[in-house]
Enzyme design. Structure first.
Site, short mmCIF file in Angstrom:
data_model
loop_
_atom_site.label_atom_id
_atom_site.label_comp_id
_atom_site.label_asym_id
_atom_site.label_seq_id
_atom_site.Cartn_x
_atom_site.Cartn_y
_atom_site.Cartn_z
N HIS A 52 0.86 -1.18 0.00
CA HIS A 52 0.00 0.00 0.00
C HIS A 52 0.90 1.24 0.00
O HIS A 52 2.02 1.20 0.53
CB HIS A 52 -0.88 0.02 1.25
CG HIS A 52 -2.02 -0.96 1.23
ND1 HIS A 52 -3.09 -0.88 2.08
CD2 HIS A 52 -2.23 -2.05 0.44
CE1 HIS A 52 -3.93 -1.88 1.82
NE2 HIS A 52 -3.43 -2.61 0.85
N CYS B 93 -2.08 0.16 7.44
CA CYS B 93 -1.35 1.42 7.29
C CYS B 93 -1.53 2.32 8.51
O CYS B 93 -0.59 3.01 8.93
CB CYS B 93 -1.77 2.11 6.00
SG CYS B 93 -1.25 1.15 4.55
N CYS C 176 -6.00 2.10 5.75
CA CYS C 176 -6.59 0.83 6.21
C CYS C 176 -5.96 0.48 7.57
O CYS C 176 -5.04 1.14 8.01
CB CYS C 176 -6.31 -0.27 5.17
SG CYS C 176 -4.62 -0.92 5.25
N GLU D 55 0.95 4.04 1.72
CA GLU D 55 1.42 4.56 3.01
C GLU D 55 2.52 3.69 3.59
O GLU D 55 3.54 4.19 4.08
CB GLU D 55 0.30 4.61 4.06
CG GLU D 55 -0.94 5.36 3.65
CD GLU D 55 -1.99 4.43 3.05
OE1 GLU D 55 -1.71 3.73 2.06
OE2 GLU D 55 -3.11 4.44 3.58
#
Lengths: 168, 168
Positions: free
Chosen positions: A61, A94, A91, A63
């Protein structure tokens, strides 16, 4: 610890623009358009965009990758004076990485009603039982982020429809 | 999807023993002793131990690293037939990575009252609003994991005390 120098409204928008450019890079390669940048002392020290399909890594992801890069740049797992700008609400993974890295501030664009862990489904970043709470600012350049995601999923659905039609 | 072949009690203990060996590797280099292994179709496909201080990467928790390795081995971000064995209850970041990778089952040893996200502070793995819930089994070889952590922190405190005494 010395207080962080406040950002001007123009700076915040500029950093989020850079996160949106990262999201565009994801879109260009068929990834869900999500981008992130990390600022430290007035300088972008890490940029990343969602790469899950390309790398086939569930943790890729925007981040999380940006946090990994920032730790490498700083040479420390503590990002206590850093700010994360991300186009979509983090999420749980993260949000957890934000807590673990002691990130000072988090700015995000669109809310994520399906997996958001900074207000939508849970709010891990505000839970004082964990050992760090960043300051969180939502809805920054929200419209652009939402539009980019909406266009992406519309395109995907149109492609799926066209494929089904071709199979008939 | 085909159902997972059930594990025998001996297999579960064996895999957790391997996770404990990973925790020992962390301890050997001065890291908080936490270890993880991932099993797929009767074979350990990834092992990892906490490396946060060594790498100075806030995301270098045993589980997250093991998940990254497993995705690489399988060539997919979907670990739908895999099982994670970890000596300590996952934090929010690692619980999030478990959800993101669609891990089938999670076995953990000791609870983590300070950061546990699989029952202690929150239970992300049982929250049906997220798009995946693994089956979770707690307290596997819990005593050994707890003892290892307790011994580690006792040693750290003794070292700190000795340092303070030497400075007087």
């Amino acid at each position: 610890m010395e207080a962080l120098a406040p950002l001007t409204s123009a700076q915040k928008k500029e950093y989020m623009q850079q996160a949106l450019q990262q999201a565009q890079l994801a879109e260009n390669i068929g990834e869900v358009p999500i981008g992130a940048v990390i600022e430290l002392d007035g300088r972008i020290i890490a940029t990343a965009h969602n790469l899950r399909e390309t790398s086939q890594d569930a943790t890729d992801h925007a981040e999380l990758m940006a946090i990994k890069k920032a730790c490498q740049v700083v040479g420390s797992w503590r990002l206590e004076r850093a700010r994360l700008f991300v186009t979509l609400e983090p999420c749980p993974m993260c949000a957890g990485a934000i807590i673990n890295s002691r990130m000072a501030e988090v700015y995000y664009g669109a809310m994520d009603p399906k997996a958001g862990a900074a207000g939508s489904l849970v709010n891990l970043l505000a839970d004082t039982r964990f050992n760090h709470q960043p300051r969180v600012y939502a809805h920054l350049n929200e419209g652009e982020s939402k539009q980019m995601l909406r266009d992406f999923f519309r395109k995907i659905r149109a492609q799926q429809k066209a494929r089904k039609k071709a199979q008939k």
